[in-house]
Scaffold this active site. Structure first.
Site, PDB file in Angstrom:
ATOM      1  N   CYS A   1       0.886  -1.254   0.095  1.00 59.03           N
ATOM      2  CA  CYS A   1       0.040  -0.073  -0.033  1.00 59.03           C
ATOM      3  C   CYS A   1       0.793   1.132   0.019  1.00 59.03           C
ATOM      4  O   CYS A   1       1.569   1.310   1.039  1.00 59.03           O
ATOM      5  CB  CYS A   1      -0.820   0.092   1.326  1.00 59.03           C
ATOM      6  SG  CYS A   1      -1.844   1.476   1.345  1.00 59.03           S
TER       7      CYS A   1
ATOM      8  N   CYS B   1      -3.472   0.106   8.602  1.00 59.85           N
ATOM      9  CA  CYS B   1      -2.858  -1.235   8.851  1.00 59.85           C
ATOM     10  C   CYS B   1      -1.624  -1.009   9.515  1.00 59.85           C
ATOM     11  O   CYS B   1      -1.035   0.053   9.875  1.00 59.85           O
ATOM     12  CB  CYS B   1      -2.354  -1.561   7.504  1.00 59.85           C
ATOM     13  SG  CYS B   1      -3.759  -1.920   6.241  1.00 59.85           S
TER      14      CYS B   1
ATOM     15  N   CYS C   1     -12.881 -10.618  19.228  1.00 59.81           N
ATOM     16  CA  CYS C   1     -12.212  -9.814  18.063  1.00 59.81           C
ATOM     17  C   CYS C   1     -11.180  -8.898  18.816  1.00 59.81           C
ATOM     18  O   CYS C   1     -10.305  -8.285  18.002  1.00 59.81           O
ATOM     19  CB  CYS C   1     -12.924  -8.741  17.276  1.00 59.81           C
ATOM     20  SG  CYS C   1     -13.897  -7.589  18.117  1.00 59.81           S
TER      21      CYS C   1
ATOM     22  N   CYS D   1      -1.064   6.784   6.770  1.00 61.05           N
ATOM     23  CA  CYS D   1      -2.189   6.070   7.066  1.00 61.05           C
ATOM     24  C   CYS D   1      -2.213   5.071   8.214  1.00 61.05           C
ATOM     25  O   CYS D   1      -0.996   4.258   8.191  1.00 61.05           O
ATOM     26  CB  CYS D   1      -3.002   5.389   5.969  1.00 61.05           C
ATOM     27  SG  CYS D   1      -4.422   4.401   6.346  1.00 61.05           S
TER      28      CYS D   1
ATOM     29  N   CYS E   1      -7.786   2.257  -1.199  1.00 59.75           N
ATOM     30  CA  CYS E   1      -7.418   1.535   0.163  1.00 59.75           C
ATOM     31  C   CYS E   1      -7.196  -0.058  -0.221  1.00 59.75           C
ATOM     32  O   CYS E   1      -8.326  -0.428  -0.590  1.00 59.75           O
ATOM     33  CB  CYS E   1      -8.415   1.749   1.245  1.00 59.75           C
ATOM     34  SG  CYS E   1      -8.016   0.538   2.581  1.00 59.75           S
TER      35      CYS E   1
ATOM     36  N   GLN F   1     -19.805 -10.170   9.305  1.00 62.31           N
ATOM     37  CA  GLN F   1     -18.394 -10.146   9.261  1.00 62.31           C
ATOM     38  C   GLN F   1     -17.699  -9.533   7.959  1.00 62.31           C
ATOM     39  O   GLN F   1     -18.241  -9.673   6.937  1.00 62.31           O
ATOM     40  CB  GLN F   1     -17.831 -11.751   9.369  1.00 62.31           C
ATOM     41  CG  GLN F   1     -18.495 -12.601  10.466  1.00 62.31           C
ATOM     42  CD  GLN F   1     -18.042 -12.138  11.814  1.00 62.31           C
ATOM     43  OE1 GLN F   1     -16.796 -11.432  11.828  1.00 62.31           O
ATOM     44  NE2 GLN F   1     -18.634 -12.326  13.077  1.00 62.31           N
TER      45      GLN F   1
END
Ligand SMILES: C[S@@+](CC[C@H](N)C(=O)[O-])C[C@H]1O[C@@H](n2cnc3c(N)ncnc32)[C@H](O)[C@@H]1O
Length: 448
Positions: free
Chosen positions: A106, A117, A405, A114, A197, A278
């Site tokens: 990316c 991630c 999560c 950014c 993205c 999900q």
């Protein structure tokens, strides 16, 4: 006037221990507050920690380093120094690279860029090893589990099909004051404007990024099984303003004419626009398989599906309990309950109850159920179920399948279950969020 004796200064020795040079450095730095921000130095990077960074040490202080990998020697620049015990830094130059380091796919990712991630610079197999290490560490440190337990020690984070890019079917993009969309810089309110993205499915990225959203604070986007793209515009306080759908191949968005569709476990599911489903297209099937194997629901049994969303786990387990069994899905959100009602309409053994899973709500629910459930599936939001709800569930004696999560929240709740006499009987982890530090866990907890 008689000279007064100087008051003894409080030192670490006076409080019971010698203070070495590194600890003195740490204290001085802590007292200076933001003294290290902007400083550059090189470190050898240690183990991964929860939150998408690794741990290093410098002059006796802990440094949480982003954009590095364990074993690397890097030059870091301190980005935040507000805490006596640690500071945060970005690896800005790699002196000795890990064999697992890759070029970031990316173009928006990297130090100061950014914040979406965490592991773009790690090959996907290394990402999964890092996530497994984090899950283990959280379950041992917060959950009190034995790290030598093979279920913990040998945990492997499972790969989902589809590769590490273009998996995100649902996202929230921030919008800056000029109306340009993007994602926030790490630990900042600044919006990094994005034209794309690469982890987001292309139709979703195209529908939001590289366009203008004047006056909006954020835009939620979701792509359904038929490629229909739903966007919900939010105001600066996060309140939904308007929703539009874009059909595949069309240029002009329309007013929504109903729910959107998903396909999982051989069934079609309805979901409210950009409502919860999900995110990874393969996650629903993978999680249902893990939940089903742990639940071992049998004909005639009662299953509780807590934090049920659109009814995914309850709907998937309903055939196992059969016509003589019962599945009760509990969900707080009215729109998700309406979707769950539609999704479970062909399963007479399944019911949807709208309500809060908290101590009061759960106590009432268990009383209304008229008997203890055999199986409880719970899939709470990031904060977890909390100790009080966990203890109440443990009092039922049910087999508990916990979908989490956040491994830290899972660790805290596992400790609460353990305090109420439960033990870990199974553990799976799925890489449902490649390139990020997030991981989905499924734990089986049973009376010890
Ligand atoms: C992680 S999602 C899980 C949804 C579902 N299990 C699935 O996999 O599609 C969590 C769900 O819990 C709901 N929720 C959050 N807090 C809740 C609470 N206190 N009581 C009941 N539901 C809650 C949210 O609306 C959301 O649908």
């Amino acid at each position: 006037m008689a000279e007064r004796e100087p008051r003894p200064r409080r030192t670490a020795r006076a409080r019971g221990g010698p203070l070495d040079a590194t600890a003195r450095g740490a204290r001085r730095a802590a007292q200076r507050g933001s003294g290290w921000t902007g400083r550059e130095f090189d470190v050898v990077v240690g183990a991964v920690a929860h939150g998408g960074h690794c741990v290093a040490r410098h002059e006796g202080r802990v440094v949480f380093v982003r954009h590095a990998l364990p074993g690397e020697r890097v030059v870091v620049r301190v980005t935040e120094d507000r805490h006596p015990g640690y500071c945060r830094a970005d690896a800005v130059r790699v002196l000795e690279a890990s064999p697992a380091r890759i070029d970031r796919p990316c173009p928006y990712s990297g130090p100061g860029r950014c914040g979406g991630c965490d592991w773009q610079h790690a090959d996907p197999a290394e990402q999964r090893r890092l996530k497994a290490a984090v899950v283990r560490e959280q379950l041992v440190r917060l959950g009190g589990l034995d790290g030598a337990d093979p279920r913990v020690r040998d945990l492997v984070v499972e790969e989902l099909p589809g590769g590490p890019l273009r998996w995100r079917s649902r996202a929230r993009f921030a919008v800056d004051r000029s109306g340009a969309p993007g994602l926030r810089r790490h630990r900042s309110h600044d919006v990094v404007v994005l034209d794309d993205c690469p982890i987001t499915l292309e139709p979703a990225a195209r529908a939001v990024l590289g366009r203008r959203w004047p006056g909006a604070g954020a835009v939620d986007v979701a792509v359904d099984a038929a490629g229909l793209v739903t966007t919900t515009r939010l105001d600066r306080r996060g309140r939904p303003q308007s929703t539009r759908v874009l059909r595949p191949g069309a240029d002009v968005p329309e007013e929504p004419a109903g729910r959107t569709g998903r396909h999982a476990v051989g069934r079609d599911w309805e979901v409210e626009g950009t409502g919860f489903w999900q995110v990874h297209p393969a996650a629903a099937d993978a999680l249902v398989a893990a939940v089903g194997a742990f639940a071992e629901a049998r004909p005639g049994e009662t299953v509780l599906d807590l934090y049920a969303g659109a009814g995914l786990f309850g709907g998937a387990l309903a055939p196992a309990v059969g016509g003589t069994g019962r599945v009760v899905c509990v969900e707080a959100d009215a729109a998700a309950c309406a979707a769950a009602d539609a999704n479970l309409a062909d399963l007479p053994q399944a019911e949807v109850w709208q309500g809060e899973v908290d101590v009061q709500g759960l106590a009432g629910l268990l009383a209304d159920l008229g008997g203890a459930p055999h199986v409880v599936v719970l899939d709470p939001p990031r904060a977890g179920a909390g100790p009080a709800v966990s203890r109440l569930l443990a009092a039922t004696g049910a087999r508990v399948v916990y979908v989490a999560c956040d491994p830290a929240a899972l660790g805290r709740d596992v400790a609460a279950f353990a305090g109420a006499g439960y033990g870990l009987a199974g553990l799976r982890a799925v890489d449902a969020f490649p390139m990020t530090a997030h991981v989905e866990c499924v734990a089986l907890l049973v009376p010890a």
